[in-house]
Design a protein around this motif. Structure first.
Motif, PDB file in Angstrom:
ATOM      1  N   ALA B 138      -1.815   4.365  11.158  1.00 23.14           N
ATOM      2  CA  ALA B 138      -1.501   5.452  10.212  1.00 23.14           C
ATOM      3  C   ALA B 138      -2.777   6.175   9.774  1.00 23.14           C
ATOM      4  N   LEU B 151       2.587   2.795   1.678  1.00 27.75           N
ATOM      5  CA  LEU B 151       2.897   2.652   3.102  1.00 27.75           C
ATOM      6  C   LEU B 151       2.560   1.237   3.600  1.00 27.75           C
ATOM      7  N   SER B 154       6.592  -2.946   2.890  1.00 27.76           N
ATOM      8  CA  SER B 154       7.772  -2.673   3.718  1.00 27.76           C
ATOM      9  C   SER B 154       8.689  -1.653   3.042  1.00 27.76           C
ATOM     10  N   ASN B 214       7.184  -5.468   9.478  1.00 24.65           N
ATOM     11  CA  ASN B 214       7.390  -4.032   9.239  1.00 24.65           C
ATOM     12  C   ASN B 214       6.089  -3.324   8.877  1.00 24.65           C
ATOM     13  N   ASP B 215       5.020  -3.677   9.545  1.00 23.85           N
ATOM     14  CA  ASP B 215       3.726  -3.036   9.271  1.00 23.85           C
ATOM     15  C   ASP B 215       3.792  -1.563   9.672  1.00 23.85           C
ATOM     16  N   ARG B 216       3.713  -0.674   8.666  1.00 22.86           N
ATOM     17  CA  ARG B 216       3.781   0.767   8.943  1.00 22.86           C
ATOM     18  C   ARG B 216       2.388   1.395   9.021  1.00 22.86           C
ATOM     19  N   PRO B 219       0.289  -0.832  13.633  1.00 24.13           N
ATOM     20  CA  PRO B 219       1.461  -1.304  14.375  1.00 24.13           C
ATOM     21  C   PRO B 219       1.188  -2.611  15.121  1.00 24.13           C
ATOM     22  N   GLY B 242       5.434  -6.002   5.126  1.00 26.82           N
ATOM     23  CA  GLY B 242       4.726  -4.815   5.593  1.00 26.82           C
ATOM     24  C   GLY B 242       3.288  -5.158   5.969  1.00 26.82           C
ATOM     25  N   HIS B 243       2.437  -4.137   5.925  1.00 23.61           N
ATOM     26  CA  HIS B 243       1.032  -4.313   6.305  1.00 23.61           C
ATOM     27  C   HIS B 243       0.310  -5.270   5.358  1.00 23.61           C
TER      28      HIS B 243
END
Lengths: 431, 264
Positions: B138, B151, B154, B214-216, B219, B242-243
């Motif tokens: 990102a 971001l 998750s 769900n790492d946005r 990736p 998430g990240h």
């Protein structure tokens, strides 16, 4: 007094829905160029060049161009190409570039060469000007934001040296490196073209500009913050051992003249419709504040009062930090940011001046008395204005407004940067 | 993030004329933590979990938090080299596990490529540093800095559970301040080093690649490149996270790390 003409050259596609309040979102760097029509682009580039030629015929001293990237509000991504054409097809007016976005140039030697060619082709009519860019330029050309200011300064020092020091020489700088600097093109003007710096926001830039004795041109900022910026310039000038005067101060403002008050209002309202600069007050479009606020682009203690009328007034989300800064830096200049929107309000505070020569001339006088700039640019033909709107206004500028403004300039003793040498304070001959 | 215990101490050493600061707590083998691009938010519950059996040292990387800025630094490898000296001077470079979070994971991978003698393992959590075969890391410039942190979770709800609906001003200040330093260290290309897969191909250190499902931000494809490049790596995915795995699911993250270390 130096009187110039400017339009930002918006990309106007009357079928797109971007012109006028037809509901299509205009978001900063949020529009795909898949919608760009080169046929329209071709018409517009030629139209804007034609208008510049006519502006010269009508008596303007300078034809100002600017540069933005990846945005429909300004088609001047490669402003130097337009400037090169004007160098050949005009005869007398200065070609004023306000300005090339210095930090995004990976190879400023190439810029030095281009500008030298333009100066030669025009036989010494180039006024060069340099900016740091608004953030979108750093995004578009992927220039490392935290080094924007360092790159600006180094590229400036490099180009000036490339112009004024016989080569070859070597340049091993922090951001630019050359093994052999010896461009086979030198500026027509000795030692180099005048350098004017346009701006709105960065205190650093004003200080640097005053230290270099370059004219500082405020871009369509409100009267009070503009005054404060000029005062800051003057203060820095005194710290550097000279008195700044009118020749060091420039101001760009929106003026449209028309045959009747009705026509003037109709055209004047077009300033704030269409893909006009979304940074500037009242315009349609959404500014993405994160693009203005790239990491490290502007240091947090270095904002001028105009931030309140600039980013903070723009539509769209505003980061807390920007808002807090605007509040802090503008505390002596309380402005209601919500009051920018309407056309009427902009007219009331001289952000847009429009009317017949009879009504426009006193308003211009008011601005000149308040700000005392020696170098002015009338910003016209923008937003959704079409060629006819622009041409009617140019004609009346030439017939009535410019002569009156020149009288005011004499009466108010507003000398421009081609009457008094900004470097020495000495009167200039010729020009 | 409020401090969970007041027992951790602040330590500092001087490297290349600059102060490098760290928080430290616990006892046992060393875990050296390198923070995300958004800076270290202080002592978080994840560290308490690790400190039960380890000496946990959370560095402020040079230019972040309490550590002075090397104005000359232009690449995460510069930071890795400074940290190489810093952890030696802090005496935490033997019997040590190096744990890098996000951007700090990139720095950790650069550091591991220098074949540190005392490094027992490398733990990369959602680490940047290499280019995924598909997708992209990102890009911070398209986000408000708070949105960028969001971001990292998750969902917005997961963000709110950790930082509240609106983060504390000092955190926002930290994020804004930190991203400037990050932008001085990585820009072109954004968040990776084309040389790194080659440089780490000789790193025999056992490595855990720990990723949120769900790492946005970074990736999973990045983990796959690391996994293919490192001779001795294991990839483990934390379901639902998430990240910012260590903030969103500290228990799962700590369990993964401690069982990886225990299994060495």
């Amino acid at each position: 007094m130096f009187v110039g003409y400017f339009t930002e050259r918006p990309y106007q596609d009357f079928e797109s829905g971007w012109v006028g309040a037809t509901g299509r979102e205009i978001e900063d760097l949020g529009m795909t160029n898949g919608d760009y029509n080169p046929r329209i682009g071709a018409e517009l580039y030629n139209r804007y060049l034609d208008e510049k030629v006519y502006a010269e015929e009508m008596g303007f001293d300078g034809l100002m161009l600017n540069e933005h990237h990846s945005t429909p509000f300004c088609m001047g991504g490669v402003m130097n190409v337009e400037a090169a054409i004007l160098a050949r097809i005009t005869k007398r007016a200065k070609i004023v570039l306000l300005g090339n976005v210095l930090p995004i140039w990976e190879d400023p030697l190439w810029l030095a060469e281009e500008l030298a060619e333009i100066d030669m082709i025009s036989r010494g009519r180039l006024v060069t000007g340099w900016v740091r860019g608004t953030g979108r330029e750093s995004v578009a050309h992927n220039s490392q934001a935290p080094f924007n200011w360092e790159r600006f300064q180094e590229a400036h020092d490099f180009v000036v040296k490339a112009w004024s020091t016989p080569g070859p020489f070597r340049w091993e700088g922090e951001h630019y490196q050359y093994r052999y600097v010896n461009p086979w093109a030198r500026p027509y003007q000795e030692p180099h073209p005048q350098i004017w710096i346009p701006g709105v926001m960065s205190r650093n830039t004003v200080k640097w500009c005053a230290e270099h004795r370059y004219p500082y041109v405020m871009l369509a900022t409100e009267i009070e913050p503009t005054k404060k910026s000029f005062e800051y310039y003057d203060e820095v000038a005194r710290e550097n051992g000279y008195e700044a005067s009118t020749e060091h101060h420039g101001y760009l403002f929106k003026v449209h003249v028309d045959e009747t008050e009705e026509l003037a209002e109709e055209a004047g309202r077009k300033y704030i419709s269409g893909p006009a600069n979304p940074f500037l007050e009242g315009n349609q479009g959404t500014v993405r504040s994160n693009l203005q606020n790239l990491p490290g682009l502007t240091s947090r203690t270095q904002l001028l009062p105009t931030v309140s009328t600039f980013a903070a007034a723009a539509r769209g989300r505003q980061s807390d930090r920007d808002a807090a800064l605007a509040e802090k830096d503008a505390e002596t200049d309380k402005v209601d940011a919500d009051a920018f929107g309407t056309y009427e309000e902009q007219v009331n505070k001289y952000s847009i001046i429009t009317g017949t020569p009879k009504t426009v001339i006193p308003k211009i006088r008011h601005v000149l008395e308040e700000l005392r700039p020696g170098n002015i640019f009338f910003w016209d033909g923008d937003g959704a204005m079409n060629h006819e709107d622009a041409m009617r206004s140019l004609k009346l500028f030439g017939e009535e407004v410019i002569p009156a403004v020149r009288e005011m300039g004499k009466e108010l003793d507003l000398k421009g940067a081609f009457e008094v040498d900004t470097q020495t304070g000495a009167p200039m001959s010729g020009d | 993030m409020t401090t969970q215990t007041e027992t951790h101490s602040q330590i500092a050493v001087e490297v290349a004329g600059l102060k490098v600061s760290a928080l430290q707590d616990g006892s046992g083998p060393n875990i050296v933590v390198l923070h995300h691009s958004t800076g270290s938010p202080g002592w978080i519950p994840f560290y308490d979990q690790l400190a039960a059996n380890h000496t946990v040292t959370v560095l402020d990387m040079p230019g972040y938090g309490q550590s002075e800025r090397p104005g000359w630094a232009r690449h995460p490898r510069d930071i890795a080299i400074l940290l190489h000296s810093a952890i030696h001077k802090m005496g935490i470079d033997t019997d040590a596990h190096l744990l890098g979070l996000g951007f700090g994971g990139w720095v950790a991978a650069e550091l591991a490529s220098m074949h540190l003698h005392g490094l027992d393992s490398l733990i990369l959590v959602g680490a940047a540093g290499v280019q995924p075969e598909e997708g992209e890391i990102a890009d911070v410039i398209f986000y408000e800095f708070e949105e960028y942190v969001k971001l990292g979770f998750s969902s917005d709800e997961a963000y709110a559970e950790v930082f509240g609906d609106e983060a504390a001003p000092e955190l926002k200040e930290l994020w804004d301040f930190s991203r400037e330093m990050t932008a001085r260290l990585t820009w072109k290309p954004w968040m990776f080093n084309r040389q790194l897969p080659h440089l780490i191909s000789e790193v025999e250190t056992p490595t855990l690649l720990l990723w949120g499902e769900n790492d946005r931000v970074v990736p999973l494809g990045v983990a796959e490149v690391y996994d293919a490049s490192l001779p001795n790596s294991t990839l483990q995915v934390v379901e639902g996270a998430g990240h910012l795995v260590e903030l969103e699911n500290p228990q799962a993250a700590a369990d993964a790390v401690t069982s990886f270390i225990a299994g060495l």
